[in-house]
Design an enzyme around this catalytic site. Structure first.
Site, mmCIF file in Angstrom:
data_model
loop_
_atom_site.group_PDB
_atom_site.id
_atom_site.type_symbol
_atom_site.label_atom_id
_atom_site.label_comp_id
_atom_site.label_asym_id
_atom_site.label_seq_id
_atom_site.Cartn_x
_atom_site.Cartn_y
_atom_site.Cartn_z
ATOM 1 N N THR A 1 0.805 -1.195 -0.088
ATOM 2 C CA THR A 1 0.015 -0.191 0.037
ATOM 3 C C THR A 1 0.825 1.271 0.046
ATOM 4 O O THR A 1 2.073 1.212 0.484
ATOM 5 C CB THR A 1 -0.868 0.018 1.137
ATOM 6 O OG1 THR A 1 -1.588 1.215 1.291
ATOM 7 C CG2 THR A 1 -0.196 -0.254 2.587
ATOM 8 N N ASP A 2 0.397 2.261 -0.429
ATOM 9 C CA ASP A 2 0.935 3.698 -0.298
ATOM 10 C C ASP A 2 1.349 4.224 1.131
ATOM 11 O O ASP A 2 1.952 4.961 1.274
ATOM 12 C CB ASP A 2 0.160 4.822 -1.037
ATOM 13 C CG ASP A 2 -1.344 4.953 -0.738
ATOM 14 O OD1 ASP A 2 -1.702 4.162 0.250
ATOM 15 O OD2 ASP A 2 -1.859 5.711 -1.272
ATOM 16 N N GLU A 3 0.610 3.391 1.806
ATOM 17 C CA GLU A 3 0.376 3.785 3.409
ATOM 18 C C GLU A 3 1.927 3.439 4.153
ATOM 19 O O GLU A 3 2.278 3.898 5.168
ATOM 20 C CB GLU A 3 -0.725 3.396 4.079
ATOM 21 C CG GLU A 3 -1.904 3.796 3.741
ATOM 22 C CD GLU A 3 -3.035 3.848 4.689
ATOM 23 O OE1 GLU A 3 -2.777 3.863 5.941
ATOM 24 O OE2 GLU A 3 -4.253 3.609 4.439
ATOM 25 N N TYR B 1 -1.873 -0.578 10.765
ATOM 26 C CA TYR B 1 -2.182 -1.431 9.523
ATOM 27 C C TYR B 1 -1.031 -1.223 8.896
ATOM 28 O O TYR B 1 -0.382 -2.101 8.224
ATOM 29 C CB TYR B 1 -3.339 -0.735 8.954
ATOM 30 C CG TYR B 1 -3.582 -0.903 7.507
ATOM 31 C CD1 TYR B 1 -3.678 -2.226 7.124
ATOM 32 C CD2 TYR B 1 -3.210 -0.087 6.516
ATOM 33 C CE1 TYR B 1 -3.973 -2.585 5.468
ATOM 34 C CE2 TYR B 1 -3.274 -0.232 5.111
ATOM 35 C CZ TYR B 1 -3.628 -1.387 4.641
ATOM 36 O OH TYR B 1 -3.589 -1.712 3.262
ATOM 37 N N LYS C 1 2.130 -3.856 7.085
ATOM 38 C CA LYS C 1 2.280 -3.945 5.918
ATOM 39 C C LYS C 1 3.875 -3.614 5.326
ATOM 40 O O LYS C 1 4.246 -4.216 4.458
ATOM 41 C CB LYS C 1 1.370 -3.040 4.684
ATOM 42 C CG LYS C 1 -0.088 -3.106 4.950
ATOM 43 C CD LYS C 1 -0.727 -4.403 4.298
ATOM 44 C CE LYS C 1 -0.553 -4.689 2.756
ATOM 45 N NZ LYS C 1 -0.981 -5.892 2.530
HETATM 46 N N1 LIG Z 1 -8.484 -1.226 -0.734
HETATM 47 C C1 LIG Z 1 -7.494 -0.195 -0.980
HETATM 48 O O1 LIG Z 1 -7.827 1.000 -1.299
HETATM 49 C C2 LIG Z 1 -5.925 -0.747 -0.737
HETATM 50 C C3 LIG Z 1 -4.955 0.306 -0.882
HETATM 51 C C4 LIG Z 1 -3.690 -0.181 -0.819
HETATM 52 C C5 LIG Z 1 -3.396 -1.580 -0.716
HETATM 53 N N2 LIG Z 1 -4.500 -2.412 -0.405
HETATM 54 C C6 LIG Z 1 -4.066 -3.775 -0.158
HETATM 55 O O2 LIG Z 1 -4.629 -4.493 -1.121
HETATM 56 C C7 LIG Z 1 -5.155 -5.951 -0.521
HETATM 57 C C8 LIG Z 1 -6.474 -6.224 -0.679
HETATM 58 O O3 LIG Z 1 -7.094 -5.111 -0.214
HETATM 59 P P1 LIG Z 1 -8.769 -5.048 -0.030
HETATM 60 O O4 LIG Z 1 -9.264 -3.487 0.013
HETATM 61 O O5 LIG Z 1 -9.429 -5.743 -1.055
HETATM 62 O O6 LIG Z 1 -9.163 -5.695 1.431
HETATM 63 P P2 LIG Z 1 -10.715 -6.516 1.828
HETATM 64 O O7 LIG Z 1 -10.838 -6.154 3.352
HETATM 65 O O8 LIG Z 1 -11.648 -6.114 1.053
HETATM 66 O O9 LIG Z 1 -10.238 -7.995 1.679
HETATM 67 C C9 LIG Z 1 -9.613 -8.717 2.241
HETATM 68 C C10 LIG Z 1 -9.724 -10.135 2.029
HETATM 69 O O10 LIG Z 1 -8.821 -11.211 2.800
HETATM 70 C C11 LIG Z 1 -9.386 -12.099 3.370
HETATM 71 N N3 LIG Z 1 -8.698 -12.433 4.699
HETATM 72 C C12 LIG Z 1 -8.420 -11.903 5.571
HETATM 73 N N4 LIG Z 1 -7.784 -12.448 6.570
HETATM 74 C C13 LIG Z 1 -7.594 -13.796 5.946
HETATM 75 C C14 LIG Z 1 -6.775 -14.862 6.402
HETATM 76 N N5 LIG Z 1 -6.211 -14.918 7.413
HETATM 77 N N6 LIG Z 1 -6.859 -15.845 5.312
HETATM 78 C C15 LIG Z 1 -7.400 -16.003 4.198
HETATM 79 N N7 LIG Z 1 -8.060 -14.712 3.865
HETATM 80 C C16 LIG Z 1 -8.122 -13.720 4.814
HETATM 81 C C17 LIG Z 1 -10.836 -11.630 3.696
HETATM 82 O O11 LIG Z 1 -11.865 -12.535 4.076
HETATM 83 C C18 LIG Z 1 -11.253 -10.518 2.514
HETATM 84 O O12 LIG Z 1 -11.808 -11.428 1.499
HETATM 85 C C19 LIG Z 1 -4.587 -5.767 0.919
HETATM 86 O O13 LIG Z 1 -3.416 -6.414 0.950
HETATM 87 C C20 LIG Z 1 -4.508 -4.493 1.312
HETATM 88 O O14 LIG Z 1 -3.652 -4.139 2.136
HETATM 89 C C21 LIG Z 1 -5.726 -2.212 -0.284
#
Ligand SMILES: NC(=O)c1ccc[n+]([C@@H]2O[C@H](COP(=O)([O-])OP(=O)(O)OC[C@H]3O[C@@H](n4cnc5c(N)ncnc54)[C@H](O)[C@@H]3O)[C@@H](O)[C@H]2O)c1
Length: 314
Positions: A121-123, A146, A150
């Site tokens: 993530t950008d964070e 968080y 990451k």
């Molecule tokens: N949404 C954003 O804007 C954003 C921005 C930057 C980075 N990210 C990164 O992208 C990735 C996906 O983010 P997202 O927004 O889709 O998150 P989300 O919370 O919508 O989805 C996460 C998924 O992971 C599953 N999960 C959680 N714990 C688990 C475990 N122990 N075993 C198996 N599955 C598990 C959950 O059931 C869910 O389906 C993450 O790594 C997040 O850090 C997201």
């Protein structure tokens, strides 16, 4: 250039994972999703997607090792993803985001999976200065729990390359928005409030800035990385839509046909700005975001209007 083959996608029932599952199937990959279906994951997010779903934990070493056999690629998207939750209950973040990443990426190394991709993530950079954008080599200075988990996972990527000689690609993106995002996140929250005729709530003075990337554009970027990238690279994907929180909420008010904004106390440790420089990735992968912010928000609003439970806070 790698052609499509078999791919393991963790977190594929979540927001980004389910968009990526769709894009991978369209690109010709045979997709196996591993997802624990926590509060953030829904089976229905994969409705109509020709992917196998294995319900399980990324920290389950035996299961992950078994699923890794014969894969041509793995994308690790499973995570605890909501900053506000990490402030009150960090334990699942430490477990899933650090230990889960270790289990998945070490299993990929042990199995010799040709291309492993870790979603970050950008964070991880912490707060960006008022001007300029962080390039791929900027130092990591996470500003919340968080983001710290990451950043720790990124350190594991480095360690696995050093100890096992197995490269893992790291992908950092700006704030995603689009369909199937959990109702706790900013855009679905504002849509839910706007549709209910309630004021859209913002934390602090509303001047914190984020760069918005449509989830389908991000998914297309990961597909491009699998096709054209070299394992072990770091890639940035940015939306090019930097807005203050007030500007974005006001845009959603307009799309809802009117409404108001309400300001709440600031969140502890809120970073004022995140910003990624993705010039190198755009050149290397011939990728650029295609979804215009206004159109993407309007489509997300329509998706929520079809069934308001989609943006419910549950
Ligand atoms: N949404 C954003 O804007 C954003 C921005 C930057 C980075 N990210 C990164 O992208 C990735 C996906 O983010 P997202 O927004 O889709 O998150 P989300 O919370 O919508 O989805 C996460 C998924 O992971 C599953 N999960 C959680 N714990 C688990 C475990 N122990 N075993 C198996 N599955 C598990 C959950 O059931 C869910 O389906 C993450 O790594 C997040 O850090 C997201």
């Amino acid at each position: 250039m790698a052609g499509p083959g078999r791919i393991l996608l963790t977190g594929g029932a979540g927001f980004i994972g389910s968009a990526l599952a769709r894009a991978l199937v369209v690109d010709g990959w045979t997709v196996t999703v591993l997802d624990l279906l926590t509060y953030a994951g829904r089976r229905s997010h994969l409705d109509g997607v020709d992917a196998a779903l294995v319900v399980g934990d990324v920290c389950d070493e035996a299961l992950v090792k078994r699923l890794m056999v014969g894969q041509d690629a793995v994308v690790h998207a499973a995570a605890e993803s909501h900053v506000a939750r990490s402030l009150v209950n960090p334990a699942p973040f430490l477990r899933t985001n650090i230990e889960g990443a270790r289990v998945v990426l070490e299993a990929a190394a042990a199995e010799g999976v040709p291309h492993a991709v870790h979603l970050s993530t950008d964070e991880v950079f912490g707060e960006a200065p008022p001007e300029g954008r962080f390039g791929p080599d900027a130092p990591l200075r996470p500003g919340n729990l968080y983001a710290a988990t990451k950043a720790a996972a990124e350190a594991l990527v480095h360690a696995i390359r050093h100890t096992r000689g197995h490269p893992v690609s790291v992908v950092r993106c700006t704030n995603n928005y689009g369909p199937r995002q959990h109702g706790e996140k900013a855009v679905p929250t504002w849509i839910r409030l706007g549709l209910a005729g309630e004021p859209l709530t913002l934390h602090g003075d509303g001047l914190a800035r984020r760069d918005w990337l449509h989830v389908d554009d991000f998914a297309a970027g990961i597909v491009a990385l699998l096709r054209r990238g070299q394992p072990g690279e770091v890639h940035h994907f940015a939306g090019g839509n930097e807005r203050t929180n007030t500007q974005l909420a006001a845009q959603i008010v307009d799309l809802c046909g009117g409404g108001s904004l309400a300001y709440l106390p600031e969140r502890p440790g809120q970073d004022r700005r995140y910003a990624l420089n993705d010039d190198a990735t755009r050149a290397a992968l011939a990728w650029a975001p295609k979804v215009n912010l206004h159109d993407g928000l309007a489509a997300t609003l329509s998706w929520a209007q079809e069934d308001p439970r989609r943006v419910a806070l549950e």
